[in-house]
Design a protein around this motif. Sequence first.
Motif, PDB file in Angstrom:
ATOM      1  N   ARG A 191      10.454  -5.252   3.398  1.00 29.42           N
ATOM      2  CA  ARG A 191       9.664  -6.465   2.697  1.00 29.42           C
ATOM      3  C   ARG A 191       8.516  -5.445   1.887  1.00 29.42           C
ATOM      4  O   ARG A 191       8.317  -4.446   1.819  1.00 29.42           O
ATOM      5  N   PHE A 192       7.605  -6.510   1.055  1.00 29.08           N
ATOM      6  CA  PHE A 192       6.345  -5.988   0.686  1.00 29.08           C
ATOM      7  C   PHE A 192       5.366  -6.289   1.230  1.00 29.08           C
ATOM      8  O   PHE A 192       5.451  -7.053   2.469  1.00 29.08           O
ATOM      9  N   ILE A 193       4.341  -6.001   0.694  1.00 29.88           N
ATOM     10  CA  ILE A 193       3.028  -6.408   1.458  1.00 29.88           C
ATOM     11  C   ILE A 193       2.798  -7.694   1.421  1.00 29.88           C
ATOM     12  O   ILE A 193       3.129  -8.486   0.826  1.00 29.88           O
ATOM     13  N   ASN A 194       2.311  -8.327   2.737  1.00 27.86           N
ATOM     14  CA  ASN A 194       1.863  -9.885   2.900  1.00 27.86           C
ATOM     15  C   ASN A 194       0.559 -10.026   3.189  1.00 27.86           C
ATOM     16  O   ASN A 194      -0.147  -9.159   3.291  1.00 27.86           O
ATOM     17  N   GLN A 195       0.474 -11.373   3.452  1.00 25.36           N
ATOM     18  CA  GLN A 195      -1.119 -11.740   3.480  1.00 25.36           C
ATOM     19  C   GLN A 195      -1.681 -10.957   4.929  1.00 25.36           C
ATOM     20  O   GLN A 195      -2.851 -10.642   4.928  1.00 25.36           O
ATOM     21  N   PRO A 196      -0.755 -11.310   6.149  1.00 28.06           N
ATOM     22  CA  PRO A 196      -1.195 -10.742   7.189  1.00 28.06           C
ATOM     23  C   PRO A 196      -1.712  -9.105   7.151  1.00 28.06           C
ATOM     24  O   PRO A 196      -2.936  -8.654   7.786  1.00 28.06           O
ATOM     25  N   ASP A 197      -0.980  -8.173   6.314  1.00 25.53           N
ATOM     26  CA  ASP A 197      -1.405  -6.864   6.044  1.00 25.53           C
ATOM     27  C   ASP A 197      -2.767  -6.902   5.593  1.00 25.53           C
ATOM     28  O   ASP A 197      -3.643  -5.961   5.800  1.00 25.53           O
ATOM     29  N   MET A 198      -3.010  -7.738   4.665  1.00 25.41           N
ATOM     30  CA  MET A 198      -4.311  -7.928   3.759  1.00 25.41           C
ATOM     31  C   MET A 198      -5.428  -8.070   4.546  1.00 25.41           C
ATOM     32  O   MET A 198      -6.316  -7.729   4.975  1.00 25.41           O
ATOM     33  N   ASP A 199      -5.232  -9.223   5.563  1.00 26.92           N
ATOM     34  CA  ASP A 199      -6.216  -9.688   6.478  1.00 26.92           C
ATOM     35  C   ASP A 199      -6.651  -8.499   7.365  1.00 26.92           C
ATOM     36  O   ASP A 199      -7.772  -8.584   7.953  1.00 26.92           O
ATOM     37  N   GLU A 200      -5.638  -8.057   7.954  1.00 27.39           N
ATOM     38  CA  GLU A 200      -5.859  -6.900   9.267  1.00 27.39           C
ATOM     39  C   GLU A 200      -6.049  -5.646   8.912  1.00 27.39           C
ATOM     40  O   GLU A 200      -6.345  -4.816   9.453  1.00 27.39           O
ATOM     41  N   ARG A 201      -5.873  -5.516   7.553  1.00 26.20           N
ATOM     42  CA  ARG A 201      -6.158  -3.973   6.982  1.00 26.20           C
ATOM     43  C   ARG A 201      -4.851  -3.216   7.642  1.00 26.20           C
ATOM     44  O   ARG A 201      -5.415  -1.957   8.066  1.00 26.20           O
ATOM     45  N   ARG A 202      -3.977  -3.672   7.843  1.00 29.14           N
ATOM     46  CA  ARG A 202      -2.752  -2.824   8.128  1.00 29.14           C
ATOM     47  C   ARG A 202      -2.544  -1.445   7.467  1.00 29.14           C
ATOM     48  O   ARG A 202      -2.382  -1.388   6.272  1.00 29.14           O
ATOM     49  N   LYS A 203      -2.276  -0.419   8.147  1.00 28.68           N
ATOM     50  CA  LYS A 203      -1.742   0.860   7.436  1.00 28.68           C
ATOM     51  C   LYS A 203      -0.326   0.765   7.418  1.00 28.68           C
ATOM     52  O   LYS A 203       0.758   1.477   8.119  1.00 28.68           O
ATOM     53  N   VAL A 204       0.230   0.003   6.249  1.00 31.26           N
ATOM     54  CA  VAL A 204       1.682  -0.008   6.032  1.00 31.26           C
ATOM     55  C   VAL A 204       1.763   0.421   4.787  1.00 31.26           C
ATOM     56  O   VAL A 204       0.903   0.216   3.958  1.00 31.26           O
ATOM     57  N   ILE A 205       3.024   0.672   4.089  1.00 30.80           N
ATOM     58  CA  ILE A 205       3.446   1.422   2.922  1.00 30.80           C
ATOM     59  C   ILE A 205       4.725   0.802   2.567  1.00 30.80           C
ATOM     60  O   ILE A 205       5.691   0.586   3.202  1.00 30.80           O
ATOM     61  N   VAL A 206       4.837   0.695   1.295  1.00 26.21           N
ATOM     62  CA  VAL A 206       6.232   0.412   0.672  1.00 26.21           C
ATOM     63  C   VAL A 206       6.396   1.675  -0.432  1.00 26.21           C
ATOM     64  O   VAL A 206       5.401   1.858  -1.367  1.00 26.21           O
ATOM     65  N   LEU A 207       7.337   2.121  -0.249  1.00 25.22           N
ATOM     66  CA  LEU A 207       7.721   3.457  -1.118  1.00 25.22           C
ATOM     67  C   LEU A 207       9.081   3.210  -2.117  1.00 25.22           C
ATOM     68  O   LEU A 207       9.692   2.169  -1.896  1.00 25.22           O
ATOM     69  N   HIS A 208       9.037   3.853  -2.971  1.00 22.68           N
ATOM     70  CA  HIS A 208      10.057   3.739  -4.221  1.00 22.68           C
ATOM     71  C   HIS A 208      11.366   4.473  -3.494  1.00 22.68           C
ATOM     72  O   HIS A 208      11.161   5.325  -2.707  1.00 22.68           O
ATOM     73  N   GLU A 209      12.590   4.278  -3.847  1.00 27.02           N
ATOM     74  CA  GLU A 209      13.721   4.629  -3.425  1.00 27.02           C
ATOM     75  C   GLU A 209      13.754   6.318  -3.696  1.00 27.02           C
ATOM     76  O   GLU A 209      14.485   6.918  -2.815  1.00 27.02           O
ATOM     77  N   LYS A 210      13.305   6.735  -4.822  1.00 24.58           N
ATOM     78  CA  LYS A 210      13.360   8.042  -5.028  1.00 24.58           C
ATOM     79  C   LYS A 210      12.535   8.855  -4.278  1.00 24.58           C
ATOM     80  O   LYS A 210      12.665  10.072  -3.786  1.00 24.58           O
TER      81      LYS A 210
END
Length: 417
Positions: free
Chosen positions: A140-159
Amino acid sequence: MIDLWQEIYGTIKRNKLRTFLTGFAVAWGIFMLIVLLGAGNGLMNAFTQNANRQALNSMQVWPGTTRLPYKGLKEGRNIKLTEKELDATQQITSHVTDAEAVIEQSGVNLSYEAEHVSITLKGVSPIHPQLEGIKMKEGRFINQPDMDERRKVIVLHEKTIEMLFGDKPEQVIGKYINTSGLSYRIVGIYTDQGSFTPSAFLPFTTLQLIYNKKDEFGSILFLTRNLTTEEQNDAFEQDYRRQISGLQQFDPEDSGALWIWNRFTQYLQQQTASNVLRIAIWVIGIFTLLSGVVGVSNIMLITVKERTHEFGIRKALGAKPRSILWLIIVESVTITTVFGYIGMLAGIGATEYMNYVAGKQVMDAGIFSVTVFENPTVDLRIAIQATLTLIIAGTLAGFFPARKAAMVRPIEALRAE
């Protein structure tokens, strides 16, 4: 009718080399037209695919440096984009649908075990995929809970995934990668959105907190609506620049103070270039066809001159002018049709082979890839229409020599050597 075809066959048989060379010019003309159209389609199809990877009705704005003095303020001031510029953008409801702020941190070293890659981190909001035309491959992509809780999650390119994890079969979603003593959990993998520098995406609030970006944005990205022409987009850009200049106190005519990337305008300009390329291909192809038609006309003129005495005898024996006219025209159409058909088949075969060998050419430079050539084929209807056009031109090429032969007086024809 059988006698007519036998006579045409006899004429062609007596002049085999001349007929072959004339027919080759005709076949080569239609062959080159189809091949050129196919190659042009390959380039334009690649352009269309690359354009479709992005949201075309989007604009991105970066702060710049003033080049002109304004109201007592000197040139050379650095402009900053802040929350008030984002609010002003979101309030343009007549032409702006969605808007977000983007912050960046470049030169970040991501690592997983022994592998590492230097990349730019982008802090974005959940609406970023719609703004950039990003497609998720996994997760998935970044969602609102990630924003609200300042989560350390990341979305990477396939390369980036390939460079960090190689060909390892295990699932990477949920794994952690490290950077500067921090760990980020991978929640998604996205495919190439047409960018030459794919980035890693973090929640906007997370990047803002970790790298102390405060209230200053790297850029503002937004979708537009009701802007369908280049003139409308240019007018909107001027109004937008004027509005931001009032907030940041710089000259509205100062192009260096605010950088605007209008993807729709860029797309329209590229479309214009594509149309110019298409016209150039048709012009070259048509002139190539004309060379073959001129060859047919010249051959018919030579035939008429050689057979002038014969035509005189025919008319003296009672042959009607239209029979002579018909004889020359049918011979011209026969040569044009047969060799035009051969050229059409050869051209279609060449484009199909081109499609088989190089129908999907992608420039892959490791961290990014872009399609440069795709499906270089020609619609069968266009190939048939081009061939029919050639046949009609061949008919006209034979008509004028035939008309000359039909109008000659028997006494003059019998005196001809």
